[in-house]
Design a protein around this motif. Structure first.
Motif, short mmCIF file in Angstrom:
data_model
loop_
_atom_site.label_atom_id
_atom_site.label_comp_id
_atom_site.label_asym_id
_atom_site.label_seq_id
_atom_site.Cartn_x
_atom_site.Cartn_y
_atom_site.Cartn_z
N SER A 27 0.79 -1.17 -5.06
CA SER A 27 0.19 -0.12 -5.86
C SER A 27 1.07 0.38 -6.95
CB SER A 27 -0.22 1.04 -4.96
OG SER A 27 0.90 1.58 -4.34
N GLY A 28 2.30 -0.02 -6.96
CA GLY A 28 3.13 0.31 -8.09
C GLY A 28 3.80 1.65 -8.02
N ALA A 29 4.04 2.19 -6.87
CA ALA A 29 4.77 3.44 -6.78
C ALA A 29 6.16 3.21 -6.27
CB ALA A 29 4.02 4.41 -5.89
N GLY A 30 6.64 1.99 -6.38
CA GLY A 30 7.86 1.61 -5.69
C GLY A 30 9.11 1.97 -6.43
N PHE A 31 10.14 2.25 -5.65
CA PHE A 31 11.48 2.44 -6.19
C PHE A 31 12.43 1.52 -5.43
CE2 PHE A 31 10.98 5.98 -9.05
CZ PHE A 31 9.78 6.53 -8.64
N GLY A 32 11.93 0.34 -5.08
CA GLY A 32 12.74 -0.63 -4.38
C GLY A 32 12.45 -0.69 -2.91
N GLY A 33 11.81 0.33 -2.34
CA GLY A 33 11.48 0.31 -0.94
C GLY A 33 10.17 -0.39 -0.69
N VAL A 34 9.82 -0.57 0.60
CA VAL A 34 8.57 -1.22 0.97
C VAL A 34 7.48 -0.17 1.04
CG1 VAL A 34 7.38 -2.56 2.72
CG2 VAL A 34 9.78 -3.03 2.22
N GLN A 35 6.37 -0.39 0.30
CA GLN A 35 5.27 0.57 0.26
C GLN A 35 4.12 0.04 1.10
OE1 GLN A 35 4.41 0.41 -4.03
NE2 GLN A 35 6.13 -0.96 -3.90
N ARG A 36 3.09 0.83 1.21
CA ARG A 36 1.84 0.38 1.82
C ARG A 36 0.85 0.14 0.70
NH1 ARG A 36 -0.08 0.23 6.81
NH2 ARG A 36 1.73 1.35 7.58
N VAL A 37 0.17 -1.01 0.77
CA VAL A 37 -0.73 -1.38 -0.30
C VAL A 37 -1.89 -0.39 -0.40
CG1 VAL A 37 -2.13 -2.86 1.18
CG2 VAL A 37 -2.08 -3.31 -1.26
N GLY A 38 -2.38 -0.19 -1.61
CA GLY A 38 -3.50 0.71 -1.82
C GLY A 38 -3.45 1.29 -3.22
N TYR A 39 -4.50 2.00 -3.56
CA TYR A 39 -4.54 2.60 -4.89
C TYR A 39 -3.56 3.77 -4.98
CZ TYR A 39 -6.16 5.18 -8.94
OH TYR A 39 -6.21 5.84 -10.14
N GLY A 40 -2.85 3.85 -6.10
CA GLY A 40 -1.93 4.94 -6.34
C GLY A 40 -1.91 5.27 -7.83
N GLU A 41 -1.52 6.48 -8.16
CA GLU A 41 -1.56 6.92 -9.55
C GLU A 41 -0.22 6.76 -10.27
OE1 GLU A 41 -3.06 10.91 -9.64
OE2 GLU A 41 -5.12 10.20 -9.73
N HIS A 42 0.84 6.59 -9.51
CA HIS A 42 2.17 6.55 -10.12
C HIS A 42 2.57 5.11 -10.41
CE1 HIS A 42 2.59 10.80 -9.25
NE2 HIS A 42 2.22 10.55 -7.99
N ASP A 43 2.52 4.75 -11.68
CA ASP A 43 2.82 3.38 -12.08
C ASP A 43 4.01 3.32 -13.04
OD1 ASP A 43 0.42 2.27 -10.75
OD2 ASP A 43 -0.64 3.41 -12.29
N ASP A 44 4.78 4.40 -13.11
CA ASP A 44 5.87 4.44 -14.07
C ASP A 44 7.08 3.65 -13.61
OD1 ASP A 44 6.05 6.27 -12.02
OD2 ASP A 44 7.44 7.56 -13.12
N ARG A 45 7.09 3.23 -12.34
CA ARG A 45 8.21 2.45 -11.82
C ARG A 45 7.64 1.36 -10.93
NH1 ARG A 45 13.59 1.94 -13.37
NH2 ARG A 45 14.85 1.29 -11.58
N LEU A 46 7.44 0.18 -11.51
CA LEU A 46 6.82 -0.91 -10.77
C LEU A 46 7.88 -1.76 -10.09
CD1 LEU A 46 4.15 -2.11 -13.38
CD2 LEU A 46 3.83 -0.53 -11.46
N GLY A 47 7.45 -2.46 -9.05
CA GLY A 47 8.33 -3.37 -8.34
C GLY A 47 8.46 -3.01 -6.88
N GLY A 48 9.11 -3.90 -6.12
CA GLY A 48 9.29 -3.68 -4.69
C GLY A 48 8.16 -4.28 -3.89
N GLY A 49 8.45 -4.62 -2.63
CA GLY A 49 7.44 -5.20 -1.76
C GLY A 49 6.53 -4.16 -1.16
N PHE A 50 5.58 -4.60 -0.34
CA PHE A 50 4.65 -3.66 0.29
C PHE A 50 4.12 -4.25 1.57
CE2 PHE A 50 2.11 -6.24 -2.58
CZ PHE A 50 1.08 -6.67 -1.77
N GLN A 51 3.51 -3.41 2.39
CA GLN A 51 2.86 -3.81 3.63
C GLN A 51 1.35 -3.78 3.44
OE1 GLN A 51 4.26 -1.15 6.64
NE2 GLN A 51 6.20 -2.24 6.93
N MET A 52 0.68 -4.68 4.13
CA MET A 52 -0.77 -4.72 4.05
C MET A 52 -1.39 -3.52 4.76
SD MET A 52 -1.26 -7.44 2.30
CE MET A 52 -3.01 -7.74 2.49
#
Length: 746
Positions: free
Chosen positions: A246-271
């Motif tokens: 979703s693009g809210a990452g700062f290098g950590g693992v996120q959970r996939v889904g819609y998010g509004e914060h796209d100013d810092r893209l990158g990092g893996g995610f969990q389904m």
């Protein structure tokens, strides 16, 4: 080797073979659901035809020619508009095969066209019909294929959206019956019993069918325990390489889904397979939520908060502002929110013009800049649990009109120059790469955009959801992806395509929302909608690219590996234009856009069908009337039925001509064995330990004469004593014809 049906067990063999056909169908039924295959009912018809032809027992060469002809007829019906077996059709089909064979040799599996994939799939079904004949009719060993079918159905039920509750019952019932029949055959063989007549056979089989039916019904209706172990599927899915960050990452693992914060893209995610909403739709469509226009080098921001407009009626023609050259198709859809999470805007498809809900307190606003569709309750932005309804005129973007648009931005094009924005620190090698990608393309905006869209699938780029890099403060997100990691998910691909386009002076923007989701067959949101319901999960959160074309509008492109564009793109030509240009296109095929190479054939098929069909048999002409398909299927079944009914007479006519033209040891042996087969079908098979003369005397009692004995006398002279047959050929031919006519008349 020609497979032969044992005459002593014809009923059992026939029942086993038909049962194997229905088991094979269980492999085809899920394709519409778990893949993008379309018109799978044609595969079912093809299986029935192949199995029916295998039961006719015509000579192997002849039956192979008939099957090959039917296979080509299916390919022609699905993919070609020219006359079957015309010069033009043969040329197109041959070129299609040559291109795909070359791609196969180079191991470019993703570029194989739908025609070739369907061709290979039909050959596979043909081979399976032959192999199942051997396994079920000749050796009577059904267990292996039964096991594979049960494994196939249960795996699909566990790991895909396919609901196999009824399929499991069908497979169990049919498999049990086949095992009973195979055991019955072994008893008949071991005890050297004569197979019962049809009526006695049905009486024996009926109790078995009743027991199996009752067992299946009890198993289906009986109460069942809840799962005793944690479901492993969620863990496997979270570890797999499918999904979207979703693009809210700062290098950590996120959970996939819609998010509004796209100013810092990158990092893996969990389904995350949480259901966001259910939607009614005839096919998969992009569910758009918003767009962003400012690329910072690390992510996306907005140049402004936008410009909102309100509508008391829920009508927003501004959402669907396309030029007159864009064809439109009316569509009505409904949405039911389940767990929207961070989603606080109404998703909508391209071409939406009106939105509504059953809640009278809800008003709607649309942002002309950010493309957000907002629902408000007393002025407060919210998503209600009530159904949302959408009325849309889905666009069909014309390729020929888009190819007329110049590459560079025109000030009078009607859009702001902000869609060309790029950071000053963007490395030069990014724009140099863009120029290299389009260096051999025709200079128009569409071909440039398609070249960049295709670039990622043709290189060494990898779709991945884990170990995705986050650039440092002095690194550019796109530059790192294009030249260093080449590993990422849709944010990486879509952002990179927008930046590459803008470096060529092409207006583009970043869009985000959801892909179409998966068909939901068991849900409570829209119980009367049948199979036209899609479940959209957090896993379906996605981002893509929009490119602006004057007189057309904003057109979506899909650069992410493994995803397909979910909007319709056509040539944009009328039927008259196509007919007028047909001759010129034929002369110019190597360079004409109307005769694409393997890559463009695949992508155009995917675009024009709106992602309805992509695997074997996928890109068929969806405009073909179902009645035409049904009529052709009925005609084929009638023809096959007549061939089965008159099989013996057809083989008789063929044997007669062969024996008359060339009387030698092979044709005489075949003709005599044909008579024995006819007698066996009448209930008088050749018994073990019986001589030919004894067998002939028994046959003469049926035929009321001595013709069979006389025929056997000539046959023994030639076969066993190797006497010269020149003087007796006509007499043998006369007797054989007389005996055969007598048998067929009984």
């Amino acid at each position: 080797m020609k497979l032969k049906l044992e005459q002593s067990n014809r009923l059992v063999s026939l029942a086993l073979y038909v049962g194997s056909m229905f088991l094979l169908m269980e492999w085809v039924y899920p394709l519409d659901i778990i893949t993008d295959t379309g018109q799978s009912h044609l595969f079912i018809v093809f299986i029935v035809v192949m199995f029916a032809l295998s039961m006719i027992h015509l000579p192997f060469g002849l039956i192979s020619v008939i099957k090959a002809g039917i296979l080509l007829l299916f390919i022609h019906h699905v993919f070609f508009d020219t006359a079957f077996f015309s010069t033009e059709w043969v040329k197109l089909f041959f070129e299609e095969m040559v291109i795909n064979v070359q791609e196969s040799i180079q191991q470019n599996w993703q570029t194989l066209t739908p025609v070739f994939r369907t061709f290979l799939f039909l050959i596979l079904l043909w081979m399976l019909s032959y192999l199942l004949y051997y396994w079920y009719v000749v050796v009577k060993r059904p267990l292996a294929f039964i096991f594979l079918t049960v494994l196939y159905v249960t795996v699909l039920d566990t790991f895909t959206v396919y609901e196999a509750n009824i399929a499991i019952i069908r497979v169990f019932s049919l498999s049990a019956l086949l095992l009973v029949l195979a055991n019955f055959h072994r008893i008949v063989e071991s005890e050297r019993l004569t197979e019962p007549k049809a009526r006695q056979f049905i009486k024996w089989l009926a109790p078995m069918i009743l027991v199996i039916g009752i067992s299946a019904a009890i198993g289906y209706a009986a109460p069942k325990y809840e799962p005793q172990w944690p479901d492993p599927v969620s863990f496997i899915q979270s570890a797999s390489e499918n999904g979207f960050g979703s693009g809210a990452g700062f290098g950590g693992v996120q959970r996939v889904g819609y998010g509004e914060h796209d100013d810092r893209l990158g990092g893996g995610f969990q389904m995350d397979n949480t259901t966001v909403f259910y939607a009614t739709s005839s096919a998969e469509r992009y569910w758009k939520v918003e767009t962003k226009d400012v690329y910072t080098g690390h992510g996306w921001e907005r140049s402004s908060e936008g410009e909102r407009i309100a509508s008391e009626t829920g009508q927003f023609p501004e959402i669907s502002q396309y030029g007159d050259v864009v064809a439109r198709e009316e569509s009505s859809l409904d949405l039911q929110m389940i767990e929207p999470g961070n989603l606080n805007k109404v998703p909508y498809i391209y071409g939406t013009e009106q939105v509504g809900t059953t809640n009278d307190q809800i008003n709607f606003e649309y942002d002309l800049i950010t493309n957000e569709l907002l629902s408000l309750d007393n002025g407060e932005q919210t998503l209600v649990e009530d159904d949302y309804s959408l009325e849309a005129n889905r666009p069909d973007f014309p390729r020929n009109a888009m190819r007329e648009v110049p590459v560079s931005y025109q000030e009078d094009s009607g859009i702001d120059e902000s869609y060309l924005q790029l950071p000053d620190e963007l490395p030069d090698r990014v724009s140099n790469l863009a120029g290299m990608i389009v260096s051999e393309e025709d200079q128009n905006r569409y071909d440039y955009a398609k070249a960049i869209e295709d670039y990622f699938s043709e290189g060494d780029y990898e779709y991945a959801t884990d170990d995705v890099a986050v650039p440092d403060e002095d690194e550019d997100y796109v530059d790192q992806f294009l030249f260093e990691t080449q590993r990422g998910y849709c944010d990486n691909f879509s952002t990179s395509m927008v930046v590459l386009l803008r470096s060529l002076d092409i207006p583009a923007r970043w869009a985000k929302g959801f892909t179409g989701g998966d068909r939901a067959f068991e849900q409570d949101a829209f119980p009367d909608a049948g199979s036209d319901v899609f479940e959209v999960q957090n896993n379906n959160a996605h981002s893509w690219v929009e490119v602006y074309f004057p007189d057309v509008g904003w057109v979506p492109f899909e650069p992410t590996i493994g995803f397909q564009n979910q909007v319709d793109v056509s040539t944009g030509e009328s039927i008259d234009d196509i007919l007028d240009d047909n001759q010129d296109d034929a002369l110019d095929q190597p360079e004409s856009s109307e005769q694409p190479d393997a890559d463009s054939q695949l992508e155009e098929g995917e675009e024009e069908e709106g992602n309805d069909s992509e695997a074997a048999g996928s890109n068929g002409d969806s405009s073909v009337s179902p009645w035409i398909v049904i009529s052709i299927s009925v005609i084929i079944v009638i023809i096959v039925g007549l061939l089965i009914y008159y099989r013996d007479r057809l083989v008789y006519a063929w044997r007669k001509q062969r024996l008359k033209r060339r009387a030698n040891q092979a044709t005489i042996t075949e003709s005599y064995q044909f008579v024995m087969k006819l007698l066996a079908k009448k209930g008088y098979p050749f018994k073990s330990g019986e001589t030919l003369r004894e067998y002939a005397k028994q046959a003469d009692r049926i035929l009321d004469g001595r013709s069979m004995s006389e025929l056997t006398h000539y046959y023994e002279q030639f076969i066993y004593r190797e006497d010269s047959f020149q003087s007796d050929q006509s007499e043998y031919y006369r007797l054989w014809k007389k005996v055969t006519d007598l048998i067929l008349s009984k």
